[in-house]
Write an enzyme that holds these catalytic residues in place. Structure first.
Site, PDB file in Angstrom:
ATOM      1  N   ASP A  37       0.743  -1.258   0.000  1.00  8.29           N
ATOM      2  CA  ASP A  37       0.000   0.000   0.000  1.00  8.29           C
ATOM      3  C   ASP A  37       0.777   1.314   0.000  1.00  8.29           C
ATOM      4  OD1 ASP A  37      -1.909  -1.923   0.268  1.00  8.29           O
ATOM      5  OD2 ASP A  37      -2.816  -1.097   2.068  1.00  8.29           O
ATOM      6  N   GLU A  81       1.669  -8.807  11.833  1.00  9.39           N
ATOM      7  CA  GLU A  81       1.482  -8.471  10.414  1.00  9.39           C
ATOM      8  C   GLU A  81       2.830  -8.196   9.735  1.00  9.39           C
ATOM      9  OE1 GLU A  81      -1.033  -5.049  10.012  1.00  9.39           O
ATOM     10  OE2 GLU A  81      -1.316  -5.300   7.859  1.00  9.39           O
TER      11      GLU A  81
END
Ligand code: 2M8
Length: 433
Positions: free
Chosen positions: A165, A397
């Site tokens: 992203d 993550e």
């Protein structure tokens, strides 16, 4: 470690699909779903199949598989279905709310992984037969709608389609944009420290690209003409090529598939040739990105620059150059493999999302690819590094790549906790002989 991974995947299961991380990501994401299914396949094949079937059930009539499927209502995430308004597109799913963009097309190679892992080859092949045409249709959609110059390389029109992203690669694109100040409340930073997430200004750009796509009712041809973000991303194209290859292998097991195999082979030859011609940079000795809007290459090295190893795209000479580059700049004695951005660059940020941290899905792809090329030693180092950081910090993550940080007591793991693809892919690595 295995039982903890299974526990996480069980907890993140939501009656038909898996959330990437409770609260932070409360819906179904396309590439997360694929990676997660690989982990599920090791202890619950029924659930792995259901995960993929649910994803494919949300496919649009034109073949697009959306990046997020909003199965349930949740107020812990922004932007939700109401912002995306994907039903502006006439062929959007009527059954599910979703975004109007996609993500790396992992589903093809995931089906091949399910076949590899399954002990009952007849049953799994039967399942694959029942869904494989949807995946083929997705590839067909990409080549027909995302490749305006007919190059064999497809574009992404939003950084969220890349999966990486806030990579520094997108900075020059955002600098050209004059995005308005949107009024919205960030939800991600309620769950994760803001220093580990994209900035507010970056979110303005993310939302602005969606506004432009909405203005054109998510029409691909109009997006190709007007989107300020239009990029040939090496990771997205690598994943497509890898999935093409998997579909060819799987269709060979299915009667009357000759036409589809022929078409896949055509896409594949063209894609690999053009990929090496256009995206391999001789000076940097790495794959780079191409900005179609500015009509110029973005010469940045990220973990995506090495991803083509996963799909057997590089020649022997190129893979030798790539591995030297990887070991000199991304490994050395100081870093765990593989930082998401060049640690020697001034924009490297070891804590901030896709601007530096190690991600388990990229490591898994590099590991698999390097092994296939016979780079056993580097592959083993990636596996060892991955298991070591997860063992020490937990199933997060993303992780700090700087080894010296791990001698200090505070956390070196960031983003969401109990993250599904970290659990799933670690399980896959642990189950290997
Ligand atoms: C991250 O992206 C989402 C938007 O898609 C977000 O930040 O809200 C990325 O890491 C993406 O690759 C991933 O699929 C998603 C869910 O894990 O989170």
């Amino acid at each position: 470690m295995k039982s903890k991974a299974i526990e996480i995947l069980n907890n993140n299961w939501r009656n038909g699909f898996t959330v990437p991380s409770e609260n932070l990501y409360p819906f179904q994401w396309k590439w997360d779903s694929g990676f997660t299914a690989i982990g599920l396949a090791h202890f619950n094949m029924g659930r792995a199949k259901k995960e993929i079937s649910t994803l494919l059930d949300a496919q649009w009539e034109n073949g697009l598989i959306p990046h997020i499927i909003f199965h349930t209502k949740s107020d812990t995430y922004f932007p939700g279905a109401d912002f995306h308004c994907s039903n502006l597109h006439p062929k959007a799913s009527k059954k599910y709310k979703s975004t109007g963009m996609s993500q790396p097309p992992v589903t093809g190679f995931v089906l091949q992984e399910l076949y590899r892992i399954s002990k009952d080859k007849t049953a799994i092949l039967q399942y694959i037969e029942s869904v494989i045409d949807k995946v083929y249709k997705n590839h067909n959609y990409l080549y027909e709608n995302r490749d305006p110059k007919n190059e064999g390389l497809v574009y992404i029109y939003h950084n969220w389609e890349s999966g990486t992203d806030n990579s520094p690669v997108w900075d020059t694109i955002f600098e050209r944009m004059d995005s308005p100040e949107f009024k919205f409340n960030r939800k991600d930073t309620l769950h994760v420290d803001a220093s580990q997430r994209p900035s507010h200004q970056e979110y303005n750009h993310y939302l602005q690209i969606i506004e432009i796509a909405k203005k054109y009712a998510y029409d691909d041809a109009k997006i190709a003409k007007h989107s300020p973000f239009l990029v040939q991303d090496p990771l997205f194209n690598t994943v497509l090529i890898k999935s093409n290859e998997s579909l060819i292998k799987l269709y060979k097991l299915i009667p009357n598939s000759e036409k589809k195999i022929k078409q896949l082979k055509n896409w594949q030859n063209k894609a690999i040739n053009r990929f090496n011609e256009k995206l391999y940079n001789q000076e940097l000795k790495a794959y780079i990105y191409y900005d179609l809007r500015a009509d110029k290459a973005i010469k940045e090295i990220t973990s995506s620059s090495f991803a083509p190893i996963f799909a057997k795209i590089p020649s022997k000479k190129q893979v030798e150059e790539l591995t030297q580059n990887l070991m000199q700049n991304f490994a050395s004695d100081d870093y765990y493999l593989c930082a998401s951005y060049n640690p020697k660059s001034s924009k490297f940020n070891p804590k901030k999302y896709w601007r530096g941290p190690v991600w388990v899905n990229l490591n898994w792809m590099l590991y698999k690819g390097l092994k296939e090329y016979g780079y056993q030693e580097i592959a083993s180092q990636i596996k060892k590094d991955t298991l070591e950081i997860v063992q020490q910090e937990g199933f997060y993550e993303y992780f700090d790549p700087r080894k010296k940080e791990y001698t200090k007591p505070r956390s070196k793991a960031y983003g969401g906790e109990n993250f599904s693809w970290t659990a799933a892919l670690v399980l896959d690595l642990l189950n290997e002989n």
